[in-house]
Scaffold this motif. Structure first.
Motif, mmCIF file in Angstrom:
data_model
loop_
_atom_site.group_PDB
_atom_site.id
_atom_site.type_symbol
_atom_site.label_atom_id
_atom_site.label_comp_id
_atom_site.label_asym_id
_atom_site.label_seq_id
_atom_site.Cartn_x
_atom_site.Cartn_y
_atom_site.Cartn_z
ATOM 1 N N VAL A 1 0.862 -1.176 0.000
ATOM 2 C CA VAL A 1 0.000 0.000 0.000
ATOM 3 C C VAL A 1 0.903 1.233 0.000
ATOM 4 N N SER A 2 0.634 2.170 -0.885
ATOM 5 C CA SER A 2 1.395 3.413 -0.928
ATOM 6 C C SER A 2 0.897 4.336 0.175
ATOM 7 N N SER A 3 1.760 5.271 0.580
ATOM 8 C CA SER A 3 1.360 6.153 1.684
ATOM 9 C C SER A 3 1.972 7.533 1.522
ATOM 10 N N HIS A 4 1.390 8.459 2.249
ATOM 11 C CA HIS A 4 1.918 9.813 2.387
ATOM 12 C C HIS A 4 1.693 10.204 3.843
ATOM 13 N N GLN B 1 -1.908 9.009 5.029
ATOM 14 C CA GLN B 1 -2.818 8.733 3.928
ATOM 15 C C GLN B 1 -2.361 7.465 3.233
ATOM 16 N N LEU B 2 -3.287 6.566 3.032
ATOM 17 C CA LEU B 2 -3.014 5.319 2.314
ATOM 18 C C LEU B 2 -3.690 5.398 0.959
ATOM 19 N N TYR B 3 -3.046 4.838 -0.049
ATOM 20 C CA TYR B 3 -3.692 4.765 -1.337
ATOM 21 C C TYR B 3 -3.207 3.563 -2.122
ATOM 22 N N ALA B 4 -4.097 3.074 -2.957
ATOM 23 C CA ALA B 4 -3.806 1.923 -3.802
ATOM 24 C C ALA B 4 -4.571 2.108 -5.099
ATOM 25 N N THR B 5 -4.101 1.445 -6.137
ATOM 26 C CA THR B 5 -4.761 1.557 -7.434
ATOM 27 C C THR B 5 -5.374 0.214 -7.818
ATOM 28 N N THR B 6 -6.437 0.300 -8.607
ATOM 29 C CA THR B 6 -7.110 -0.898 -9.071
ATOM 30 C C THR B 6 -7.942 -0.578 -10.310
ATOM 31 N N LYS B 7 -8.357 -1.596 -10.966
ATOM 32 C CA LYS B 7 -9.310 -1.432 -12.071
ATOM 33 C C LYS B 7 -10.713 -1.414 -11.453
ATOM 34 N N TRP C 1 -12.835 7.386 -3.515
ATOM 35 C CA TRP C 1 -12.448 6.662 -4.724
ATOM 36 C C TRP C 1 -12.292 7.704 -5.812
ATOM 37 N N ILE C 2 -11.134 7.765 -6.438
ATOM 38 C CA ILE C 2 -10.853 8.761 -7.466
ATOM 39 C C ILE C 2 -10.737 8.056 -8.809
ATOM 40 N N ALA C 3 -11.544 8.532 -9.788
ATOM 41 C CA ALA C 3 -11.548 7.918 -11.117
ATOM 42 C C ALA C 3 -12.300 8.830 -12.077
ATOM 43 N N SER C 4 -12.372 8.415 -13.307
ATOM 44 C CA SER C 4 -13.192 9.130 -14.289
ATOM 45 C C SER C 4 -14.663 8.919 -13.932
ATOM 46 N N ARG C 5 -15.524 9.729 -14.509
ATOM 47 C CA ARG C 5 -16.955 9.618 -14.210
ATOM 48 C C ARG C 5 -17.485 8.231 -14.572
ATOM 49 N N ALA C 6 -17.068 7.695 -15.726
ATOM 50 C CA ALA C 6 -17.532 6.365 -16.148
ATOM 51 C C ALA C 6 -17.054 5.282 -15.184
#
Length: 188
Positions: free
Chosen positions: A45-48, A55-61, A99-104
């Motif tokens: 898990v990435s962090s800041h 702050q924790l963040y991770a990416t996924t489909k 959750w951060i992503a495009s609108r779709a």
């Protein structure tokens, strides 16, 4: 014993922690908590980290939300154990998820369970979070941030309008630069 304001004061030995407001406080806290990054790295898990904020963040489909939820849940569980071993506590009430992503992609994600489990608490995702004074929304459009900054600037401009005749043009310009421009330039 030490002398302050011409009076002798008793000093006390501190066996745990650092007095609040101490110059050593932030550095001591960081050195005390520096190895929490290892816990996050174990879970990939990435962090800041800023002082006492992590702050924790991770990416996924969009179709693999459940694996990231499990990954973050396991990471926060291990972080809670790590904190408990150091007499610290994770505060689920102050925890936010977005959750951060495009609108779709967000439409796909929102059809799934996106909540995160943090100990006995469930953290429900929000559409806007505040990070160091900047409002970030789930599409990174900055609409909330722009609206908030504009509102604050207009409030201060109205206040400056009330005093401009009393302080003169030069002072008014300086006040605009100090109060308004500093807000517009923050995190630019």
């Amino acid at each position: 014993m030490f002398v302050y304001a011409n009076k002798q004061n008793v000093s006390y030995q501190v066996l745990c922690s650092v007095p609040q407001g101490s110059v050593f406080g932030p550095l001591g806290f960081i050195s005390y908590t520096v190895d929490i990054v290892n816990v996050m790295e174990q879970h990939k898990v990435s962090s800041h980290i800023d002082a006492d904020d992590t702050q924790l963040y991770a990416t996924t489909k969009p179709d693999d939300v459940s694996s990231v939820r499990r990954q973050l849940g396991a990471c926060t569980a291990d972080m809670a154990q790590w904190c408990a071993s150091r007499r610290l506590q994770l505060n689920a009430d102050k925890t936010e998820a977005i959750w951060i992503a495009s609108r779709a992609s967000l439409n796909t994600v929102k059809s799934q369970d996106c909540s995160l489990v943090m100990g006995a608490e469930i953290v429900t995702p929000v559409d806007v979070v505040r990070n160091l004074g900047v409002y970030l929304d789930s599409e990174l459009s900055m609409k909330q941030h722009v609206a908030t900054v504009a509102s604050i600037c207009f409030f201060h401009l109205r206040r400056l309008r009330q005093v401009r005749r009393r302080v003169g043009k030069d002072i008014t310009i300086r006040l605009v630069l100090a109060v308004i421009m500093s807000r517009l330039e923050y995190c630019n």
